[in-house]
Design an enzyme around this catalytic site. Sequence first.
Site, mmCIF file in Angstrom:
data_model
loop_
_atom_site.group_PDB
_atom_site.id
_atom_site.type_symbol
_atom_site.label_atom_id
_atom_site.label_comp_id
_atom_site.label_asym_id
_atom_site.label_seq_id
_atom_site.Cartn_x
_atom_site.Cartn_y
_atom_site.Cartn_z
ATOM 1 N N ARG A 78 0.675 111.065 30.139
ATOM 2 C CA ARG A 78 0.492 109.464 29.972
ATOM 3 C C ARG A 78 1.571 108.842 29.727
ATOM 4 O O ARG A 78 1.862 108.539 28.721
ATOM 5 C CB ARG A 78 -0.729 109.435 28.846
ATOM 6 C CG ARG A 78 -2.079 110.299 29.419
ATOM 7 C CD ARG A 78 -2.895 109.989 28.676
ATOM 8 N NE ARG A 78 -3.670 108.792 28.760
ATOM 9 C CZ ARG A 78 -4.791 108.287 28.034
ATOM 10 N NH1 ARG A 78 -5.396 108.990 27.163
ATOM 11 N NH2 ARG A 78 -5.129 107.265 28.342
ATOM 12 N N ASP A 98 -13.532 107.180 33.536
ATOM 13 C CA ASP A 98 -14.130 107.650 32.147
ATOM 14 C C ASP A 98 -15.491 107.955 32.428
ATOM 15 O O ASP A 98 -16.182 108.324 31.311
ATOM 16 C CB ASP A 98 -13.829 106.308 31.177
ATOM 17 C CG ASP A 98 -12.257 106.073 30.807
ATOM 18 O OD1 ASP A 98 -11.707 107.245 30.822
ATOM 19 O OD2 ASP A 98 -12.053 105.161 30.368
ATOM 20 N N LYS A 143 -15.233 100.227 23.317
ATOM 21 C CA LYS A 143 -14.050 100.736 22.505
ATOM 22 C C LYS A 143 -12.849 100.076 23.412
ATOM 23 O O LYS A 143 -11.719 99.770 22.658
ATOM 24 C CB LYS A 143 -14.082 102.145 22.635
ATOM 25 C CG LYS A 143 -12.621 102.949 22.363
ATOM 26 C CD LYS A 143 -12.749 104.425 22.270
ATOM 27 C CE LYS A 143 -12.311 105.093 23.647
ATOM 28 N NZ LYS A 143 -11.103 105.020 24.175
ATOM 29 N N ASN A 144 -12.812 100.413 24.616
ATOM 30 C CA ASN A 144 -11.446 99.876 25.376
ATOM 31 C C ASN A 144 -11.203 98.524 25.255
ATOM 32 O O ASN A 144 -10.201 98.312 25.904
ATOM 33 C CB ASN A 144 -11.329 100.578 26.646
ATOM 34 C CG ASN A 144 -10.980 102.229 26.601
ATOM 35 O OD1 ASN A 144 -10.734 102.674 25.503
ATOM 36 N ND2 ASN A 144 -11.348 103.220 27.731
ATOM 37 N N ARG A 172 -14.801 109.546 18.583
ATOM 38 C CA ARG A 172 -13.690 108.383 18.885
ATOM 39 C C ARG A 172 -14.299 107.411 19.806
ATOM 40 O O ARG A 172 -13.783 106.227 20.111
ATOM 41 C CB ARG A 172 -12.493 109.313 19.736
ATOM 42 C CG ARG A 172 -11.728 110.091 18.857
ATOM 43 C CD ARG A 172 -10.566 110.624 19.708
ATOM 44 N NE ARG A 172 -9.948 109.446 20.378
ATOM 45 C CZ ARG A 172 -9.663 109.654 21.611
ATOM 46 N NH1 ARG A 172 -9.721 110.638 22.126
ATOM 47 N NH2 ARG A 172 -9.109 108.399 22.183
ATOM 48 N N CYS A 225 -1.688 113.720 26.490
ATOM 49 C CA CYS A 225 -2.898 114.336 25.934
ATOM 50 C C CYS A 225 -3.599 115.245 26.977
ATOM 51 O O CYS A 225 -3.147 115.603 28.157
ATOM 52 C CB CYS A 225 -3.882 113.282 25.452
ATOM 53 S SG CYS A 225 -4.623 112.425 26.919
HETATM 54 N N1 EPU Z 1 0.437 105.730 34.218
HETATM 55 C C1 EPU Z 1 1.893 105.655 34.547
HETATM 56 N N2 EPU Z 1 2.870 104.851 34.010
HETATM 57 C C2 EPU Z 1 2.611 104.167 32.918
HETATM 58 C C3 EPU Z 1 1.242 103.924 32.545
HETATM 59 C C4 EPU Z 1 0.362 104.723 33.204
HETATM 60 O O1 EPU Z 1 2.425 106.466 35.447
HETATM 61 O O2 EPU Z 1 3.646 103.644 32.160
HETATM 62 C C5 EPU Z 1 -0.427 106.354 34.975
HETATM 63 C C6 EPU Z 1 -1.136 107.118 34.075
HETATM 64 O O3 EPU Z 1 -0.537 108.444 33.752
HETATM 65 C C7 EPU Z 1 -2.407 107.432 34.769
HETATM 66 C C8 EPU Z 1 -2.637 105.977 35.311
HETATM 67 O O4 EPU Z 1 -1.442 105.322 35.537
HETATM 68 O O5 EPU Z 1 -2.445 108.298 35.709
HETATM 69 C C9 EPU Z 1 -3.547 104.924 34.878
HETATM 70 O O6 EPU Z 1 -3.425 104.741 33.399
HETATM 71 P P1 EPU Z 1 -3.557 103.771 32.377
HETATM 72 O O7 EPU Z 1 -2.426 103.173 31.953
HETATM 73 O O8 EPU Z 1 -4.484 102.651 33.200
HETATM 74 O O9 EPU Z 1 -4.451 104.052 31.301
HETATM 75 P P2 EPU Z 1 -4.336 103.687 29.913
HETATM 76 O O10 EPU Z 1 -4.368 102.405 29.873
HETATM 77 O O11 EPU Z 1 -3.752 104.429 28.882
HETATM 78 C C10 EPU Z 1 -6.845 103.234 29.556
HETATM 79 C C11 EPU Z 1 -8.239 103.785 28.964
HETATM 80 C C12 EPU Z 1 -8.414 105.293 29.204
HETATM 81 C C13 EPU Z 1 -8.868 105.176 30.487
HETATM 82 C C14 EPU Z 1 -7.546 104.650 31.616
HETATM 83 C C15 EPU Z 1 -7.979 104.480 32.880
HETATM 84 C C16 EPU Z 1 -8.028 102.692 26.725
HETATM 85 C C17 EPU Z 1 -7.672 102.529 25.304
HETATM 86 N N3 EPU Z 1 -7.730 103.567 27.368
HETATM 87 O O12 EPU Z 1 -5.848 103.933 29.342
HETATM 88 O O13 EPU Z 1 -9.764 105.514 28.308
HETATM 89 O O14 EPU Z 1 -9.105 106.572 30.975
HETATM 90 O O15 EPU Z 1 -7.178 102.924 31.114
HETATM 91 O O16 EPU Z 1 -9.036 103.710 33.328
HETATM 92 O O17 EPU Z 1 -8.246 101.533 27.289
HETATM 93 C C18 EPU Z 1 -11.100 106.943 27.461
HETATM 94 O O18 EPU Z 1 -11.915 106.163 27.063
HETATM 95 O O19 EPU Z 1 -11.845 108.156 27.476
HETATM 96 C C19 EPU Z 1 -9.844 106.730 28.063
HETATM 97 C C20 EPU Z 1 -8.875 107.836 28.094
#
Ligand code: EPU
Length: 430
Positions: A122, A307, A23-24, A399, A117
């Site tokens: 986030r 995850d 998915k990701n 999802r 969320c």
């Molecule tokens: N963060 C910040 N600022 C930003 C972006 C992120 O402080 O601008 C923080 C976040 O709050 C968090 C950490 O950095 O504490 C990591 O967040 P990241 O940006 O890596 O998460 P994401 O890219 O939004 C993806 C996955 C998530 C998974 C995370 C971490 C997708 C679609 N989603 O989210 O997947 O948990 O990376 O590995 O790729 C799931 O599949 O259940 C899911 C939540």
Amino acid sequence: MLEVARIVGGRRLSGTVQAAGAKNAALPLLAASLLTSEAVTLRNVPDLSDVRFMAEILRHQGATVTNPAPGTWVIHAQEITHRTPYDLVRKMRASVCLLGALVGRLHQAEMAIPGGCVIGPRPIDLHLKGLEALGCVVAVEGGVVSVDATRARGSLVFMGGPMGSTVLGTANLVMAATLTPGETRIECAAREPEVVDLCALLLKMGADIRGHGTEVITIKGVDRLRGTEHTVIPDRIEAGTYLVAGAITGGDVTVTGAEAAHLGSFLDKLREAGVGVETGPGFIRAFGRPTRAVDIITEPYPGFPTDLQAQFMALQLLVDGRSTVTEKVYPHRFMHAAELQRMGAEIAIDGATAAVYGDRPLSGAPVMASDLRASAALILAALTAKGETWVQRLYHLDRGYERFEERLRSLGAEIERLPASAMPKGFAED
Ligand code: EPU
């Protein structure tokens, strides 16, 4: 229609399941297809509500999106718009990865900012900081972020934040930089296999990228990208979830089509817990029950994946002694703990650490899924609980897991999906 899962615990799971596409990985790949006016064909795309929703957003942007065969999606983005409204973004946080694609292709984007969320706040500050470092003019007004990239030029971008690297932030920057003149060097880039898969697609589209899979990714902007075909990598989180299902029931489960190299830290912890693990080209097998308490710390890749934290906690419940979970990616991601406690688990949370006191008898109960991975963890715990568990809000599960209950059933689980109205009186939410 609201649906629930009814699980009767106590069955030993054994057999083989085939890993689905990740998915990701699929979500950013779908977004990346907006970077070219030619058709992009993606294969091994999982059949999930998040994927269908991303297809809907791409259509909103103006792309023609078709699903000619199971797992195959063709995206043809001849002409697209740079605006993405809140009613689309709010339904799926991952839609934020359109930002980089729109900036790259159109040199402008206007997107409603997705909210936080249940797994925690986030923010997207790092995404925006990265775009600003490229010379984009970024403004936030009325919940909408506007990006003007007409003067953007490749440069040095440091993408680290309080939790380390950001997965979708890195994806956005890479996508934007592929069509931005000059050389962009991203430091503290996310190394997740899903980011590597995105770069693999972009390379096939004609991008000039080096260093993906390491902390420094270098991208030289090109004039245009072309259409191509690409097969999505297997879902490491889904594979890990089935392996826990095997171990938690003292069973023997093999996931085929899975990539053991993407699950190093997780498999290491399974072994440390006393679970038998065997890997080979295109398969991972887990057998036997966990026997030892182990501590895990979630971290960006190649650390233990956040995850798989909730699912691993379900496994820790079986083992005598005290195990801990420390969340270094989402410090508040413990919503499942309260529901597991309803099944008899003893879990104490102190800040970003949960202490799990294992070997308490679990008994079936009505429980509520709060998010995607929590819903999987509750089902896993239910597989070992005495009696009947009802997991509500199954839409969270859909999802990210394709035909989850059907595949667990093929391994021997007693699980069925029912309308919420089938729940015993007094159990169902209003
Ligand atoms: N963060 C910040 N600022 C930003 C972006 C992120 O402080 O601008 C923080 C976040 O709050 C968090 C950490 O950095 O504490 C990591 O967040 P990241 O940006 O890596 O998460 P994401 O890219 O939004 C993806 C996955 C998530 C998974 C995370 C971490 C997708 C679609 N989603 O989210 O997947 O948990 O990376 O590995 O790729 C799931 O599949 O259940 C899911 C939540």
